[in-house]
Structures are given as C-alpha cells and as structure tokens.
Write an enzyme that holds these catalytic residues in place. Structure first.
Site, PDB file in Angstrom:
ATOM      1  N   ARG A 102       0.862  -1.252  -0.061  1.00  0.00           N
ATOM      2  CA  ARG A 102      -0.049  -0.072  -0.094  1.00  0.00           C
ATOM      3  C   ARG A 102       0.825   1.066   0.102  1.00  0.00           C
ATOM      4  NH1 ARG A 102      -4.889   1.173   3.946  1.00  0.00           N
ATOM      5  NH2 ARG A 102      -5.864   0.082   2.324  1.00  0.00           N
ATOM      6  N   GLN A 132      -9.750  -4.149  -3.018  1.00  0.00           N
ATOM      7  CA  GLN A 132     -11.266  -3.719  -2.397  1.00  0.00           C
ATOM      8  C   GLN A 132     -12.355  -3.835  -3.680  1.00  0.00           C
ATOM      9  OE1 GLN A 132     -11.921  -2.406   0.603  1.00  0.00           O
ATOM     10  NE2 GLN A 132     -13.941  -3.193  -0.046  1.00  0.00           N
ATOM     11  N   CYS A 268     -15.869   0.897   1.126  1.00  0.00           N
ATOM     12  CA  CYS A 268     -14.609   0.409   1.565  1.00  0.00           C
ATOM     13  C   CYS A 268     -14.080   0.681   2.992  1.00  0.00           C
ATOM     14  CB  CYS A 268     -13.614   0.853   0.349  1.00  0.00           C
ATOM     15  SG  CYS A 268     -12.947   2.432   0.764  1.00  0.00           S
TER      16      CYS A 268
HETATM   17  N1  NVA Z   1     -10.023   6.478  -0.938  1.00  0.00           N
HETATM   18  C1  NVA Z   1      -9.742   6.165   0.288  1.00  0.00           C
HETATM   19  C2  NVA Z   1      -9.800   4.550   0.572  1.00  0.00           C
HETATM   20  C3  NVA Z   1      -9.553   4.238   1.895  1.00  0.00           C
HETATM   21  C4  NVA Z   1      -9.517   2.780   1.856  1.00  0.00           C
HETATM   22  C5  NVA Z   1      -8.119   6.554   0.625  1.00  0.00           C
HETATM   23  O1  NVA Z   1      -7.297   6.289  -0.264  1.00  0.00           O
HETATM   24  O2  NVA Z   1      -7.894   6.847   1.700  1.00  0.00           O
END
Ligand code: NVA
Length: 319
Positions: A102, A132, A268
């Site tokens: 991530r 997700q 999500c």
């Molecule tokens: N769009 C959000 C998703 C979190 C799972 C983010 O990038 O923070």
C-alpha cells in the site's frame, strides 16, 4: 515472460477475474482448504499509509494459506527515502513468495514489480484500490446470485470521482461487464486515461461506463450503491475545501430510494457518518459493509492462490 502481478483492476482478463471471484466464494466456504504457502513461505505486507482492513485481511489470509505474513511498516523502512524503491525490491524479492504494498504513487509499485520475480499486489495506491474492488465484486455477486450475474448489473458510485475507489470501480466494473456510473462534481472527474482505458475494456466486455454530475440519473435502477470518503489518505491538508463540493453526492435515504428497491449499499471503510453517507444508510438494512470488509480476506486469498499458481506454472515452463 515476467511473473504476473496485480497492480490495477485491469491486470487480469474478464475470464481471470471470474476465476478469482469463484475461487473467493470457494475459499469463503472452506477457509483452510488451500495451503499454497505451506512451509511456511512468507509474504511481505508492506504499507506506507494507515491501515486496518488491509493489514488484518492480508495477514490473516496469508496465515490461513499456510504461510507467514511479514508485516513491514513502510514508514519505519523509509521506502524511497531511507533507501530506494529499487533496493527495497531487491531485498524483499529474494526472501518472500509475494509482496503486497500500500503506497502513494502508482509509479512506485510499478517500479517495484518490474524488479522482482515474485507476484506484487496493489493494496491501494493514490490511483487504484483493486483488492477492495475484488471484494466488492464478490459482495455484489453474492447479492445478485452468482459471479455470472455481474455482467449487466448497475453499480453507481457517488463522491470523489478522481480517487482510487472510483477509478478502480471503472476498471474492475468494465472487466466484469457491468454498468458503472460515477457521479461526481466536474472538478473531480477520474483521470482521462483511466476513463479511456475503462471505455476500451467496456467495448470488449459489453460493459457501460459513464461519469455524470446528475445524482438522480446515476442512482436510478442501481443495484449496487457505493461511496467513499471525500478526503483520501494523503489529502488531509485539503479536508476543508474537499467538503462542500461533495455534499450533493452524499448517500442518504432519499438517494437510496431512487435506486433499485433491492439495492445494496457498499463502502470500503473507513466511513464518516454524516459526510459521504448517513448513519441511517450505512447502519441500515440495505448496507452490506461488514460482508464487504470480510470479503477482503476471501477475495485476496483467492488472488494470492491464483497469482502463486501462475508463478509456479511459469517456473515449470521455464525449468
Ligand atoms: N479513498 C480512500 C480509500 C481508503 C481505503 C483512501 O485512499 O484513503
């Protein structure tokens, strides 16, 4: 041929996506049946951004596959700061069976993937959140009555059209042959290149993709209603200015009433009740957010099983 990675939703073909989703449903029914990481082989779960579901679902998932989840705090490791992405890639690639990451820029995960011989999985970048969307497609398939019911089903997303979730819905939904409508203010449209890729995929799969500012038009007959935070990770400094443009796109009871009567609501998470969604919707009878969060585990296990099998087949073919 280089090893297969899952860097965005279109990293897999429609047939491959269906295979992974069917496998997700299979491993949900019998969680310990498949053990491709027995040994245990390690999987690095590396994150540069905050996490709850990603750390939990990948670490639990790797353990259930017989493997050893090696959680690496990207801030502690200082990826791209203390040492380069390339050097991190070379170190990790020699010790683990797969790398889950991530991070911020999509270019970072693409660089890492180009330098290792093990599968790399995108666990969220600024541009995409494809794991997700696999979990969301599994959740939708469970609601619709099967993976083959996804084609033609309508998913409508409301909120930030330029964020990772909106862009992954466009690509992942196009691969699945769905109708995907992104309702978003004019200044927050998805990247033109992402929309163009989704349209090109849609032309092959029979999907329909659209971006609109018309909330009612997006909601009408939607079977899956989705939203996401208005302030994604990394945008915290702009939180104030990112509020008012999205208020008309809040998913509330009135919006849900415009969708199909049996529509489900997905998010999500983390969710901000009173901002992108009302408590009545996310905590109400149409919400499937807890199934969706659980499905991260099953969908990602299926993805890892599939990627590891691809890598093994490639090794055999070369050997
Ligand atoms: N769009 C959000 C998703 C979190 C799972 C983010 O990038 O923070």
């Amino acid at each position: 041929m280089t090893v297969r990675h899952f860097l965005k939703d279109s990293s897999v073909s429609p047939a491959e996506q269906s295979e992974i989703l069917r496998l997700a449903i299979e491993v949900k029914a019998d969680r310990l049946k498949r053990q491709p990481l027995a040994g245990p082989q390690a999987v690095a779960v590396l994150t540069d951004k905050p996490t709850l579901r990603t750390q939990l679902s990948f670490c639990v998932g790797v353990a259930e596959l017989g493997g050893y989840p090696m959680f690496v705090d990207g801030k502690l490791a200082g990826v791209g700061r203390r040492e380069s992405v390339a050097d991190v890639a070379r170190v990790l690639g020699r010790q683990v069976a797969a790398i889950v990451w991530r991070t911020y820029g999509q270019d970072r995960i693409e660089e890492l993937a180009s330098l290792v011989d093990v599968p790399v999985v995108n666990a969220l970048t600024d541009d995409y959140h494809p794991c997700q969307v696999l979990a969301d497609l599994q959740t939708a398939a469970e609601h619709l009555g099967g993976v083959d019911r996804l084609a033609g089903a309508k998913l409508a997303y409301f909120g930030d059209g330029a964020n990772n979730m909106a862009q992954s819905y466009l690509l992942g939904g196009a691969v699945a042959g769905m109708e995907v409508v992104i309702a978003t203010p004019g200044d927050y449209r998805p990247k033109a290149a992402v929309l163009a890729e989704a349209e090109a995929i849609a032309a092959r799969t029979g999907a329909k993709v659209a971006v609109t500012q018309d909330v009612a038009e997006a909601a009408v007959s939607a079977q899956i209603v989705a939203t996401d935070t208005w302030v994604s990770m990394g945008q915290e400094g702009d939180a104030e200015e990112r509020r008012s443009p999205f208020v008309p796109y809040r998913v509330d009871e009135a919006l849900m009433a415009k969708a199909s009567p049996d529509a489900i609501f997905i998010h999500c998470l983390p969710a901000y009740r009173g901002s992108e969604v009302t408590a009545g919707v996310i905590d109400g009878p149409q919400s499937r957010v807890w199934d969706e969060a659980e499905n991260r585990l099953h969908a990602q296990k299926a993805l890892l099983i599939w990627l590891l099998a691809q890598a093994q087949a490639q090794t055999r073919a070369q050997g």
